[in-house]
Enzyme design. Sequence first.
Site, short mmCIF file in Angstrom:
data_model
loop_
_atom_site.label_atom_id
_atom_site.label_comp_id
_atom_site.label_asym_id
_atom_site.label_seq_id
_atom_site.Cartn_x
_atom_site.Cartn_y
_atom_site.Cartn_z
N ASP A 1 -3.14 4.82 8.11
CA ASP A 1 -2.33 4.48 6.89
C ASP A 1 -0.68 4.12 7.47
O ASP A 1 -0.44 4.57 8.30
CB ASP A 1 -2.19 5.64 5.75
CG ASP A 1 -3.49 6.30 5.29
OD1 ASP A 1 -4.49 5.12 5.14
OD2 ASP A 1 -3.86 7.12 5.12
N1 URA Z 1 -7.13 9.77 7.35
C1 URA Z 1 -6.37 9.64 6.65
O1 URA Z 1 -6.42 10.22 5.76
N2 URA Z 1 -5.23 8.56 7.00
C2 URA Z 1 -5.13 8.25 8.26
O2 URA Z 1 -4.44 7.34 8.55
C3 URA Z 1 -6.27 8.62 9.09
C4 URA Z 1 -7.14 9.38 8.73
#
Ligand code: URA
Length: 237
Positions: A105
């Site tokens: 993310d």
């Molecule tokens: N899980 C998440 O919630 N976000 C990420 O960026 C990676 C794994």
Amino acid sequence: MEVRLQKYLADAGVASRRKAEEYILSGKVKVNGVTVTELGTKVDLKKDKVTFNDKIIKPQDDKIYIVLNKPQGYISAAKDQFDNLSVLHLIKDCKKRLFPVGRLDKDTTGILILTNDGDLVNKITHPKNEIEKTYIAKIWGKPTSSEMAQFMKGLIIDGEKTSPAKIKIIEEKGKFSVVEIKIHEGRNRQVKKMCEEINHKVVTLHRKSIGKLSADDLEVGKWRYITKKELISKIGL
Ligand code: URA
């Protein structure tokens, strides 16, 4: 020699084969000027002219592998409709067309692998290969042992049960806890959704390692090349 269009795109470093199939279906790929949406289409490596988003693409012989210590504020897709900065901006000196292996993310930090080797991406991201990813999350509150037991058995997110995961508390910091989480899948926002499911919202998230490969030796925002051999042995493929 002829190859399937999705393999051609993967070998050209456009995306993994699976993602390349989506691009074909959405009409972004032309062969000799004609949009092709048929997945089985074969193309001749020498004679056919293939374009992606109207840019000519060619299979690249030399595969490269990069480990990045991703900072916050960058998306891992090449672009989005909001003009967010992409991690590819951090790897400008590398002239190859690259794509990230899996997603982090925008606000997640830590290790991200980038490559132009579409076949390897498929292997790394395929759940059957069960590559363990370790995350450090700062979460609200302190999970109880029954919440942690639920987490470890697997939780229903987006209507589907996750495979068993691991969670352990590393530190308690006032209203927050720092936990280490290990998962094998790579579903969208999986760690955040799993933590929400046990009522502990994630405040910050860092991916510490993929298998035994970490980017914590790199400054935030910096990257390095890694050989395919080292990559494969460290992630345990
Ligand atoms: N899980 C998440 O919630 N976000 C990420 O960026 C990676 C794994």
